[in-house]
Motif scaffolding. Structure first.
Motif, PDB file in Angstrom:
ATOM      1  N   HIS A  48       1.235  -1.314  -0.053  1.00  0.00           N
ATOM      2  CA  HIS A  48      -0.056   0.363  -0.099  1.00  0.00           C
ATOM      3  C   HIS A  48       1.171   1.058  -0.072  1.00  0.00           C
ATOM      4  N   LEU A  51       2.529   1.529  -3.559  1.00  0.00           N
ATOM      5  CA  LEU A  51       1.451   2.154  -4.383  1.00  0.00           C
ATOM      6  C   LEU A  51       1.063   3.884  -4.153  1.00  0.00           C
ATOM      7  N   ASN A  52       1.198   4.188  -2.732  1.00  0.00           N
ATOM      8  CA  ASN A  52       0.559   5.560  -2.482  1.00  0.00           C
ATOM      9  C   ASN A  52       1.972   6.674  -3.403  1.00  0.00           C
ATOM     10  N   VAL A 115      -6.268   4.069  -2.911  1.00  0.00           N
ATOM     11  CA  VAL A 115      -5.078   2.685  -2.980  1.00  0.00           C
ATOM     12  C   VAL A 115      -6.422   1.564  -1.998  1.00  0.00           C
ATOM     13  N   ILE A 143      -5.665   2.904  -7.556  1.00  0.00           N
ATOM     14  CA  ILE A 143      -5.758   2.120  -7.579  1.00  0.00           C
ATOM     15  C   ILE A 143      -5.718   0.454  -7.166  1.00  0.00           C
ATOM     16  N   THR A 150      -3.364  -5.503 -11.180  1.00  0.00           N
ATOM     17  CA  THR A 150      -4.017  -4.571 -10.523  1.00  0.00           C
ATOM     18  C   THR A 150      -4.880  -3.478 -11.423  1.00  0.00           C
TER      19      THR A 150
END
Length: 191
Positions: A48, A51-52, A115, A143, A150
């Motif tokens: 996470h 992705l951030n 996310v 996302i 994904t």
């Protein structure tokens, strides 16, 4: 003998907003109001956070060019139903309309990004986009690494029925964002 004085008890909150306002912050958790319910979720894991980081770096250059702010841990006040959400990333102009000292109105931001994870997938995929659209958030970017591959979804053109336009790509493909962004998001690093 003196009679005991009545204890002055604090009045109990009468609305979910009052409960939310009185809820203390807990390290590692975020507290939101979603569809009129208090929702407490843990902050994300390493994936996470990665992705951030992707989100932040994807928008940092255009934010600098245009004088926008990239914000994390910012509460967005959704006027349509008084939800309070704390997206993973909020992009906003320098002077958005605010509600009090700690909340920004959804209609005043440029983009909200989330996310998702297994625990909040339904809320992030359906509930939050609907409520953001009803409150005038122009763009909602999701996302979604829950199911392989994904998926990256852009919700745009808000209306009273939700977002009219939904563009979805899988990691590795490119996603075009409309003005005022006017950029192509390269998701190759998300594969």
């Amino acid at each position: 003998m003196a009679m005991p004085q009545p204890i002055d008890e604090e009045e109990e909150p009468s609305t979910i907003e009052e409960v939310w306002e009185r809820t203390p912050s807990y390290p590692g958790f975020q507290v939101e109001i979603i569809d009129g319910s208090l929702v407490v979720t843990p902050h994300g894991n390493f994936r996470h956070a990665r992705l951030n980081y992707f989100l932040h770096t994807a928008f940092v250059e255009i934010a600098r060019e245009k004088g926008w702010y990239l914000c994390h841990e910012l509460t967005i006040h959704l006027e349509s139903n008084h939800d309070r959400i704390e997206p993973d990333l909020v992009i906003m102009p320098p002077d958005p309309p605010t509600f009090g000292d700690s909340e920004v109105f959804g209609r005043g931001v440029l983009l909200v990004a989330e996310v998702t994870s297994r625990g909040n997938a339904i809320r992030d995929r359906f509930t939050k986009p609907r409520n953001c659209a009803l409150s005038g958030v122009p763009l909602y970017l999701l996302i979604d690494p829950v199911d392989a591959p994904t998926a990256i979804t852009l919700f745009s053109d808000p209306s009273d029925d939700g977002y009219r336009t939904i563009d979805r790509v899988v990691a590795g493909e490119k996603l075009r964002l409309p003005e005022p962004f006017g950029l192509v998001l390269d998701t190759a690093s998300l594969r």
